[in-house]
Write a protein that holds these residues in place. Structure first.
Motif, PDB file in Angstrom:
ATOM      1  N   VAL A   1     -45.019  15.932 -67.263  1.00 27.53           N
ATOM      2  CA  VAL A   1     -44.254  14.688 -67.192  1.00 27.53           C
ATOM      3  C   VAL A   1     -42.984  14.888 -68.017  1.00 27.53           C
ATOM      4  O   VAL A   1     -43.050  15.185 -69.209  1.00 27.53           O
ATOM      5  CB  VAL A   1     -45.086  13.499 -67.731  1.00 27.53           C
ATOM      6  CG1 VAL A   1     -44.298  12.194 -67.594  1.00 27.53           C
ATOM      7  CG2 VAL A   1     -46.410  13.394 -66.978  1.00 27.53           C
TER       8      VAL A   1
ATOM      9  N   SER B   1     -38.473  13.787 -68.357  1.00 29.78           N
ATOM     10  CA  SER B   1     -37.613  12.614 -68.152  1.00 29.78           C
ATOM     11  C   SER B   1     -36.122  12.885 -68.300  1.00 29.78           C
ATOM     12  O   SER B   1     -35.326  12.026 -67.940  1.00 29.78           O
ATOM     13  CB  SER B   1     -37.975  11.538 -69.160  1.00 29.78           C
ATOM     14  OG  SER B   1     -37.599  11.975 -70.448  1.00 29.78           O
TER      15      SER B   1
ATOM     16  N   LYS C   1     -42.501   8.393 -71.018  1.00 32.62           N
ATOM     17  CA  LYS C   1     -43.353   9.551 -70.705  1.00 32.62           C
ATOM     18  C   LYS C   1     -44.730   9.428 -71.342  1.00 32.62           C
ATOM     19  O   LYS C   1     -45.741   9.604 -70.697  1.00 32.62           O
ATOM     20  CB  LYS C   1     -42.729  10.842 -71.265  1.00 32.62           C
ATOM     21  CG  LYS C   1     -41.627  11.439 -70.464  1.00 32.62           C
ATOM     22  CD  LYS C   1     -41.188  12.784 -71.046  1.00 32.62           C
ATOM     23  CE  LYS C   1     -40.675  12.703 -72.469  1.00 32.62           C
ATOM     24  NZ  LYS C   1     -39.494  11.863 -72.646  1.00 32.62           N
TER      25      LYS C   1
ATOM     26  N   THR D   1     -48.302   9.212 -69.673  1.00 33.04           N
ATOM     27  CA  THR D   1     -49.210  10.350 -69.817  1.00 33.04           C
ATOM     28  C   THR D   1     -50.513   9.946 -70.489  1.00 33.04           C
ATOM     29  O   THR D   1     -51.588  10.400 -70.106  1.00 33.04           O
ATOM     30  CB  THR D   1     -48.536  11.476 -70.634  1.00 33.04           C
ATOM     31  OG1 THR D   1     -47.199  11.606 -70.199  1.00 33.04           O
ATOM     32  CG2 THR D   1     -49.234  12.793 -70.451  1.00 33.04           C
TER      33      THR D   1
ATOM     34  N   ASP E   1     -47.424  16.376 -71.464  1.00 31.21           N
ATOM     35  CA  ASP E   1     -46.374  15.427 -71.831  1.00 31.21           C
ATOM     36  C   ASP E   1     -45.189  16.263 -72.313  1.00 31.21           C
ATOM     37  O   ASP E   1     -45.273  16.940 -73.330  1.00 31.21           O
ATOM     38  CB  ASP E   1     -46.885  14.509 -72.960  1.00 31.21           C
ATOM     39  CG  ASP E   1     -45.959  13.330 -73.208  1.00 31.21           C
ATOM     40  OD1 ASP E   1     -45.002  13.135 -72.437  1.00 31.21           O
ATOM     41  OD2 ASP E   1     -46.194  12.590 -74.186  1.00 31.21           O
TER      42      ASP E   1
ATOM     43  N   VAL F   1     -39.918  10.796 -65.066  1.00 33.58           N
ATOM     44  CA  VAL F   1     -39.847   9.361 -65.344  1.00 33.58           C
ATOM     45  C   VAL F   1     -38.386   9.013 -65.603  1.00 33.58           C
ATOM     46  O   VAL F   1     -37.720   9.651 -66.421  1.00 33.58           O
ATOM     47  CB  VAL F   1     -40.688   8.983 -66.582  1.00 33.58           C
ATOM     48  CG1 VAL F   1     -40.753   7.465 -66.736  1.00 33.58           C
ATOM     49  CG2 VAL F   1     -42.077   9.560 -66.482  1.00 33.58           C
TER      50      VAL F   1
END
Lengths: 274, 287
Positions: free
Chosen positions: B6, B8, B15, B19, B167, B189
């Motif tokens: 994940v 961004s 995030k 997550t 993450d 994201v």
């Protein structure tokens, strides 16, 4: 005077603070040192001109002279060279440009060439400079260092990258004051502590701006009181600010009364630096 | 084993909020917090550390004053400007290349390895978590991310986990590249703001650069309708699927203050959006 805006965590409002500060105080300039994701100009809407292609020196091997002794690869702490029996391979993405390989080469087979890592751009007024790291490029610090040479004589605000690692340190290093932007939540507090530890260790005076004040809990205020870190401004949790931000509008433009608050904060900072 | 990262581009887009909820929703996953620079996952998952790994990256030069003759050859050769007045090394600036040690004519410089971070293998209420702490001002965040991912792979195998949820850190640099390389899918994201869109485009380029397929989740989606549509148009043009939209809401902050993930804290419409994103991500991963 050099003032950095840092935060530990991303998304706390560094760029918002840096840009609104810049627009509120006359005769200051701004450097966007968040070269991985420079966002300041999204709010300033300046036309930019490129002033410099920033390069770092990387080795070039002269295969005519190279005897594949491997001394260069042994020396390189970044694994940027691999000496194979027939050839020395250069992984220039990993090279930090220290020049050690050419120093240790017994045959003078290594010269250097510049590898571009990003650009420096400026507004036509010359009051704003930004760095932009090339996509896929890992090395932000040399670009930030170069960008900082454009700080000029006047007071300059530097928008720092998030975190507490090398790009943030490179930005904060040698500045006179550090504004730490945080939000009053457990995440904000956790990251504020990390950033505050950095500036304390670097002996740079600092103050805290609490952004989105009103959400979360009182942990940040408590920490600031306990450690004697002054809270120099609070920006409320306000959907209007979030909406203006989303459009790329600095909130001092829609709420001009805030310019006065930034001017007052500048006075506080000058007092602390003196 | 499938790996999801994940990311961004921009920080603060949510995030960790997402997550951590994925961690709660996934049935058989190992979580890796690769935002080693400002790790937050532990605040929500309250891990019980079962193993600590020391992290040593690059050495730092140390000049021994009793041997140093002050000739200045090291200063001339240091390209990073790390040798300060009085022949003292600024450890924050030193990149550990060893050139000063090499050129010193009187052997007054040594390269010393110090621990510059820790990685942890932990147990949480949602399964294994691998996380880390980078020493203040240390570089080599990318290497620590790589270490976290290596440990996460071992832990996942040991625990028969079929998924690793990573993450990622913000930005597009060193640590992001380390968190992305070799994963099966990236969930980006973003938020409908000028900065959000700018950073989304940059980080999608990074994912493309490393051939990682991506999916997009729009957080704070109702803050700006025209920017939201701009994201949708961009994704359509790029052929990137949108995994879902999450409204601007105080739920994440309330949950965070309670130390809970969204899906534990509430079953409101906000939580339903998060669950929907997870379902889409799972579908895309083919599990």
């Amino acid at each position: 005077m050099k003032i950095t805006v840092a935060s530990g965590k991303g998304g706390t409002g560094k760029t918002t603070v840096a840009v609104n500060f810049f627009l509120s105080v006359p005769k200051i300039s701004l450097l966007d040192c968040d070269v991985e994701e420079p966002n300041s100009n999204l709010f300033l809407h300046n036309d930019l001109e490129k002033v410099k292609d920033v390069t770092i020196p990387v080795p070039v091997i002269d295969e005519q002279k190279c005897e594949h002794c491997g001394k260069c690869a042994d020396f390189c702490n970044y694994n940027a060279l691999a000496a194979l029996p027939q050839k020395v391979m250069v992984f220039s993405d990993l090279c930090h440009g220290c020049g050690g390989c050419s120093l240790v080469c017994p045959n003078d087979a290594i010269s250097e060439t510049g590898r571009s890592i990003g650009d420096i751009e400026r507004s036509f007024s010359g009051k704003f400079h930004t760095g932009l790291l090339n996509i896929g490029e890992a090395m932000a610090s040399p670009l930030i260092k170069e960008l900082k040479t454009y700080a000029g004589e006047n007071t300059v605000i530097m928008d720092a990258p998030p975190g507490t690692a090398c790009p943030m340190i490179t930005t904060v290093e040698d500045t006179d004051y550090c504004i730490l932007v945080t939000e009053p939540t457990p995440f904000g507090l956790n990251d504020l502590k990390l950033a505050a530890e950095v500036v304390r260790e670097m002996k740079i005076p600092a103050g805290v701006i609490i952004n989105r004040a009103g959400v979360g809990d009182g942990g940040v205020e408590e920490y600031c009181h306990q450690t004697g870190l002054p809270i120099i401004m609070e920006i409320p949790y306000d959907r209007r600010i979030a909406v203006a931000y989303s459009e790329g509008i600095p909130f001092v433009e829609t709420m001009p009364q805030w310019k006065e608050k930034f001017l007052q904060m500048f006075e506080t900072i000058k007092e602390a630096v003196r | 084993m499938r790996q999801l990262t994940v990311i961004s581009g921009k920080g603060g887009t949510g995030k960790t909020t997402l997550t951590s909820s994925f961690a709660a929703l996934a049935e058989n996953a190992t979580i890796a917090d690769c935002d080693v620079d400002a790790a937050n996952m532990h605040l929500l998952l309250q891990p019980e550390i079962i193993k600590t790994y020391d992290f040593t990256a690059l050495p730092t030069a140390v000049i021994h004053p009793e041997q140093c003759t002050g000739c200045g050859i090291c200063v001339d050769h240091c390209r990073f400007g790390a040798i300060k007045e009085g022949f003292e090394i600024d450890p924050y600036i030193c990149e550990g290349c060893g050139v000063c040690e090499y050129v010193c004519p009187v052997d007054a410089v040594t390269m010393e390895y110090n621990k510059c971070g820790e990685a942890y293998e932990s147990k949480t209420r949602f399964g294994p978590l691998v996380h880390a702490k980078l020493g203040i001002g240390e570089e080599a965040g990318g290497k620590l991310v790589t270490l976290v991912r290596e440990i996460a792979e071992e832990v996942a195998q040991k625990n028969n986990c079929d998924t690793i949820i990573i993450d990622g850190p913000p930005g597009t640099g060193c640590s992001v590249i380390a968190a992305l390389t070799g994963v099966d899918i990236a969930l980006v994201v973003t938020e409908p703001t000028v900065a959000g869109i700018h950073d989304l485009k940059r980080v999608i380029e990074v994912a493309e650069h490393f051939d990682i397929p991506s999916l997009v989740c729009i957080n704070k989606s109702d803050i700006n309708d025209s920017k939201r549509r701009e994201i949708e148009t961009f994704c359509t043009q790029k052929g990137i699927r949108i995994a879902g939209e999450i409204p601007y809401d105080t739920t994440p902050t309330e949950a965070m203050v309670k130390g809970k993930t969204i899906v534990e804290y509430t079953d409101n419409s906000f939580a339903k959006c998060v669950i929907e994103v997870w379902e889409k991500v799972k579908e895309e991963m083919g599990s």
